[in-house]
Design a protein around this motif. Structure first.
Motif, PDB file in Angstrom:
ATOM      1  N   UNK A  15     -21.607 -24.010 -53.731  1.00 38.78           N
ATOM      2  CA  UNK A  15     -21.785 -22.420 -53.105  1.00 38.78           C
ATOM      3  C   UNK A  15     -23.205 -21.822 -53.062  1.00 38.78           C
ATOM      4  N   UNK A  16     -23.516 -21.422 -51.911  1.00 36.47           N
ATOM      5  CA  UNK A  16     -25.015 -20.347 -52.349  1.00 36.47           C
ATOM      6  C   UNK A  16     -25.177 -19.508 -51.094  1.00 36.47           C
ATOM      7  N   UNK A  17     -25.819 -18.546 -51.921  1.00 31.37           N
ATOM      8  CA  UNK A  17     -25.968 -17.236 -51.176  1.00 31.37           C
ATOM      9  C   UNK A  17     -26.539 -16.914 -49.862  1.00 31.37           C
ATOM     10  N   UNK A  18     -27.327 -18.074 -49.346  1.00 34.25           N
ATOM     11  CA  UNK A  18     -27.706 -17.955 -47.971  1.00 34.25           C
ATOM     12  C   UNK A  18     -27.906 -19.380 -47.647  1.00 34.25           C
ATOM     13  N   UNK A  19     -28.531 -19.932 -46.788  1.00 32.82           N
ATOM     14  CA  UNK A  19     -28.394 -21.564 -45.633  1.00 32.82           C
ATOM     15  C   UNK A  19     -29.992 -20.813 -44.828  1.00 32.82           C
ATOM     16  N   UNK A  20     -30.523 -21.667 -44.156  1.00 30.91           N
ATOM     17  CA  UNK A  20     -31.731 -21.575 -43.670  1.00 30.91           C
ATOM     18  C   UNK A  20     -30.792 -21.218 -42.140  1.00 30.91           C
ATOM     19  N   UNK A  21     -31.644 -20.556 -41.435  1.00 28.11           N
ATOM     20  CA  UNK A  21     -31.305 -20.061 -39.895  1.00 28.11           C
ATOM     21  C   UNK A  21     -29.245 -19.779 -40.217  1.00 28.11           C
ATOM     22  N   UNK A  22     -29.095 -19.228 -41.310  1.00 29.71           N
ATOM     23  CA  UNK A  22     -28.255 -18.634 -41.296  1.00 29.71           C
ATOM     24  C   UNK A  22     -26.786 -19.728 -41.105  1.00 29.71           C
ATOM     25  N   UNK A  23     -27.196 -20.681 -40.931  1.00 27.84           N
ATOM     26  CA  UNK A  23     -26.060 -22.111 -41.606  1.00 27.84           C
ATOM     27  C   UNK A  23     -25.219 -21.573 -42.415  1.00 27.84           C
ATOM     28  N   UNK A  24     -23.652 -21.990 -42.032  1.00 31.33           N
ATOM     29  CA  UNK A  24     -22.386 -22.199 -42.607  1.00 31.33           C
ATOM     30  C   UNK A  24     -22.407 -22.494 -44.230  1.00 31.33           C
ATOM     31  N   UNK A  25     -22.987 -24.179 -43.286  1.00 32.18           N
ATOM     32  CA  UNK A  25     -22.575 -24.771 -44.814  1.00 32.18           C
ATOM     33  C   UNK A  25     -23.664 -25.896 -44.036  1.00 32.18           C
ATOM     34  N   UNK A  26     -24.606 -26.399 -45.043  1.00 28.20           N
ATOM     35  CA  UNK A  26     -24.668 -28.372 -44.626  1.00 28.20           C
ATOM     36  C   UNK A  26     -25.204 -29.027 -45.453  1.00 28.20           C
TER      37      UNK A  26
END
Length: 78
Positions: free
Chosen positions: A57-68
């Motif tokens: 779990x992470x607070x935020x991902x690049x480009x506001x992606x939900x999953x990477x």
């Protein structure tokens, strides 16, 4: 993956998948979210799609992606 390796038949084994899920600190269902990717890899590659896996779990991902997803894949020799 195909854009990188050219032909998916070259995939000898999906070795590991690391899934990053943008989520609230109280959310603990990251493994369930990443199950979809693991199931798809199994359907596409059969036994070659079996892999080790981590879900984070992470607070935020690049480009506001939900999953990477990060995949480590072994390729067959040409």
């Amino acid at each position: 993956m195909k854009s990188v390796v050219g032909d998916l038949d070259r995939v000898a084994q999906v070795v590991k998948v690391v899934g990053f899920v943008a989520s609230d600190p109280s959310f603990t269902g990251q493994p369930s979210v990443i199950n979809g990717a693991s199931e798809l890899l199994g359907e596409v590659f059969g036994d070659r799609g079996r892999h080790a896996r981590s879900a984070v779990g992470v607070a935020v991902l690049p480009l506001d992606a939900p999953v990477e997803l990060e995949l480590l894949v072994a390729l067959a020799d040409d």
